[in-house]
Design an enzyme around this catalytic site. Structure first.
Site, PDB file in Angstrom:
ATOM      1  N   ARG A 230     -30.643  23.893  -8.271  1.00 13.68           N
ATOM      2  CA  ARG A 230     -29.780  22.738  -8.128  1.00 13.68           C
ATOM      3  C   ARG A 230     -30.261  21.828  -7.139  1.00 13.68           C
ATOM      4  O   ARG A 230     -30.822  22.226  -5.978  1.00 13.68           O
ATOM      5  CB  ARG A 230     -28.207  23.232  -7.628  1.00 13.68           C
ATOM      6  CG  ARG A 230     -27.289  23.996  -8.611  1.00 13.68           C
ATOM      7  CD  ARG A 230     -26.954  23.103  -9.962  1.00 13.68           C
ATOM      8  NE  ARG A 230     -26.001  23.758 -10.738  1.00 13.68           N
ATOM      9  CZ  ARG A 230     -26.709  24.219 -11.943  1.00 13.68           C
ATOM     10  NH1 ARG A 230     -27.963  24.201 -12.290  1.00 13.68           N
ATOM     11  NH2 ARG A 230     -25.804  24.744 -12.647  1.00 13.68           N
ATOM     12  N   GLU A 259     -27.546  13.793 -10.260  1.00  8.96           N
ATOM     13  CA  GLU A 259     -27.947  13.513 -11.633  1.00  8.96           C
ATOM     14  C   GLU A 259     -26.920  12.636 -12.286  1.00  8.96           C
ATOM     15  O   GLU A 259     -25.744  12.669 -12.348  1.00  8.96           O
ATOM     16  CB  GLU A 259     -28.120  14.809 -12.358  1.00  8.96           C
ATOM     17  CG  GLU A 259     -29.015  15.740 -11.679  1.00  8.96           C
ATOM     18  CD  GLU A 259     -29.291  17.094 -12.265  1.00  8.96           C
ATOM     19  OE1 GLU A 259     -28.523  17.506 -13.201  1.00  8.96           O
ATOM     20  OE2 GLU A 259     -29.795  18.023 -11.554  1.00  8.96           O
ATOM     21  N   HIS A 277     -33.283  17.878 -15.935  1.00 12.03           N
ATOM     22  CA  HIS A 277     -32.584  19.081 -15.900  1.00 12.03           C
ATOM     23  C   HIS A 277     -32.714  19.682 -17.226  1.00 12.03           C
ATOM     24  O   HIS A 277     -31.764  19.696 -18.062  1.00 12.03           O
ATOM     25  CB  HIS A 277     -31.118  18.669 -15.735  1.00 12.03           C
ATOM     26  CG  HIS A 277     -30.459  19.898 -15.176  1.00 12.03           C
ATOM     27  ND1 HIS A 277     -29.343  19.720 -14.387  1.00 12.03           N
ATOM     28  CD2 HIS A 277     -30.345  21.050 -15.629  1.00 12.03           C
ATOM     29  CE1 HIS A 277     -28.794  20.895 -14.057  1.00 12.03           C
ATOM     30  NE2 HIS A 277     -29.506  21.833 -14.734  1.00 12.03           N
TER      31      HIS A 277
HETATM   32  C1  8YV Z   1     -27.756  23.528 -18.344  1.00 12.53           C
HETATM   33  C2  8YV Z   1     -28.127  24.900 -15.900  1.00 12.53           C
HETATM   34  O1  8YV Z   1     -28.323  22.122 -17.873  1.00 12.53           O
HETATM   35  O2  8YV Z   1     -27.341  27.153 -16.720  1.00 12.53           O
HETATM   36  C3  8YV Z   1     -27.246  26.248 -15.733  1.00 12.53           C
HETATM   37  O3  8YV Z   1     -26.755  26.406 -14.835  1.00 12.53           O
HETATM   38  O4  8YV Z   1     -28.192  24.163 -15.185  1.00 12.53           O
HETATM   39  C4  8YV Z   1     -28.294  24.748 -17.294  1.00 12.53           C
HETATM   40  O5  8YV Z   1     -28.774  25.523 -18.082  1.00 12.53           O
HETATM   41  C5  8YV Z   1     -26.422  23.290 -18.322  1.00 12.53           C
HETATM   42  O6  8YV Z   1     -25.576  24.251 -18.380  1.00 12.53           O
HETATM   43  C6  8YV Z   1     -26.154  22.292 -19.389  1.00 12.53           C
HETATM   44  O7  8YV Z   1     -24.980  21.819 -19.169  1.00 12.53           O
END
Ligand code: 8YV
Length: 321
Positions: A230, A259, A277
């Site tokens: 993150r 983001e 991302h």
């Molecule tokens: C995806 C993520 O971008 O799983 C996560 O924590 O950051 C990513 O897999 C997200 O869930 C998509 O909305």
């Protein structure tokens, strides 16, 4: 009045959205008028959301019948799990099914930033090859790689990097049992030892700013940073200052503090790999995440239990995903 309705919060994978509509007659919160939750908030037992959007305390307050939050994503830092626990609301995420793709992205980013593949691609496209060779880059195999957060994803990254004969060390809240990698007492010590530091912790309050200016300084002018966790885990202004000041060799970043806004100073830097991302963004993995989210919803509504509940919140806990 039906009080077992499903509310979708934030855009989701189209196939998941379709399933939610067809099987659960789910309602999308986005785009509803201001009074919608005053009129209908009490009808919703379940929210399906994404790691990018989540459910905060204020939204929970407007959903008094809420019993479950199903999160599409392994990270759930956008959902207030403390507020959910206080209200007896169960929360699930989508671990394991995305581990391979996120670990693949970390290794891909590491190789890209150290060998400068994206920069070399730009070099060829600009026509610069006809004027001379591309500058030499840094070798990856055999290097010292530090992993910050040795959860499922951190371990999968380490496992892959063993194939590159790298030395691996890690830091996490406490030493992980059953692994042979050396444990570093602090992020600073890990960074000082590492040629490249890979951030694989979870987000949230417990890891905010963990990669501080001091950690980046310890990584040093020959060091590389890879972040697939993150943006909040890294002190982004300090990272930008280190990169623009030549106090860090490079960074491969899939995640950012705000983001989709990327610090403008990074856009012109050839030493950074910037990804939007996408660590889990493959057809296979996103479908598997959608299936797991649906399974959690179904099990909860039919049997009152989740397949992959998130761990109970620990105050200021630093977790790895
Ligand atoms: C995806 C993520 O971008 O799983 C996560 O924590 O950051 C990513 O897999 C997200 O869930 C998509 O909305």
């Amino acid at each position: 009045m039906n009080s077992d309705r499903v509310l979708q919060v934030g855009p989701l994978l189209p196939s998941l959205e379709r399933n939610l509509r067809e099987r659960y007659d789910a309602v999308l919160l986005d785009g509803q008028d201001d009074g919608f939750l005053d009129r209908h908030g009490a009808e919703f037992a379940a929210v399906v959301t994404t790691a990018r959007v989540g459910v905060d305390r204020a939204l929970m307050d407007r959903l008094p019948g809420l019993r479950v939050i199903v999160n599409f994503g392994v990270g759930y830092d956008t959902t207030d799990v403390v507020a959910a626990a206080e209200r007896g609301i169960a929360v699930s995420n989508t671990p394991d099914v995305l581990t391979d793709c996120v670990a693949d992205t970390a290794v891909g980013g590491l190789i890209d930033v150290m060998r400068r593949f994206s920069a070399a691609d730009r070099f060829v496209r600009r026509g610069d090859w006809t004027r001379g060779p591309f500058p030499l880059a840094a070798k990856v195999s055999g290097k010292r790689i530090g992993i910050l957060g040795l959860g499922r994803i951190g371990r999968a990254i380490a496992h892959r990097l063993q194939g590159f004969d790298t030395e691996i060390s890690y830091h996490s809240r406490r030493p992980v049992e059953g692994v042979s990698y050396a444990y570093a007492e602090s992020p600073e010590k890990l960074a000082a030892w590492s040629d490249a530091l890979i951030v694989a912790t979870s987000g949230g309050a417990g890891t905010r700013g963990l990669v501080s200016a001091e950690v980046l300084e310890a990584l040093g002018p020959d060091g590389y940073l890879v972040n697939i966790a993150r943006g909040s885990v890294v002190d982004e202004p300090a990272l930008v200052a280190a990169l623009t000041g030549g106090r860090l060799a490079g960074a491969a970043l899939d995640v950012f503090a705000d983001e989709p806004n990327v610090p403008p100073a990074l856009l012109d830097l050839d030493s950074v790999v910037l990804l939007p991302h996408i660590a889990s963004a493959t057809h296979e993995t996103r479908e598997a995440m959608g299936d797991l989210a649906l399974l959690n919803l179904r099990r909860f509504l039919e049997e009152g239990r989740l397949v992959t509940p998130v761990p109970a919140p620990s105050p200021q806990g630093r977790r790895s995903s």
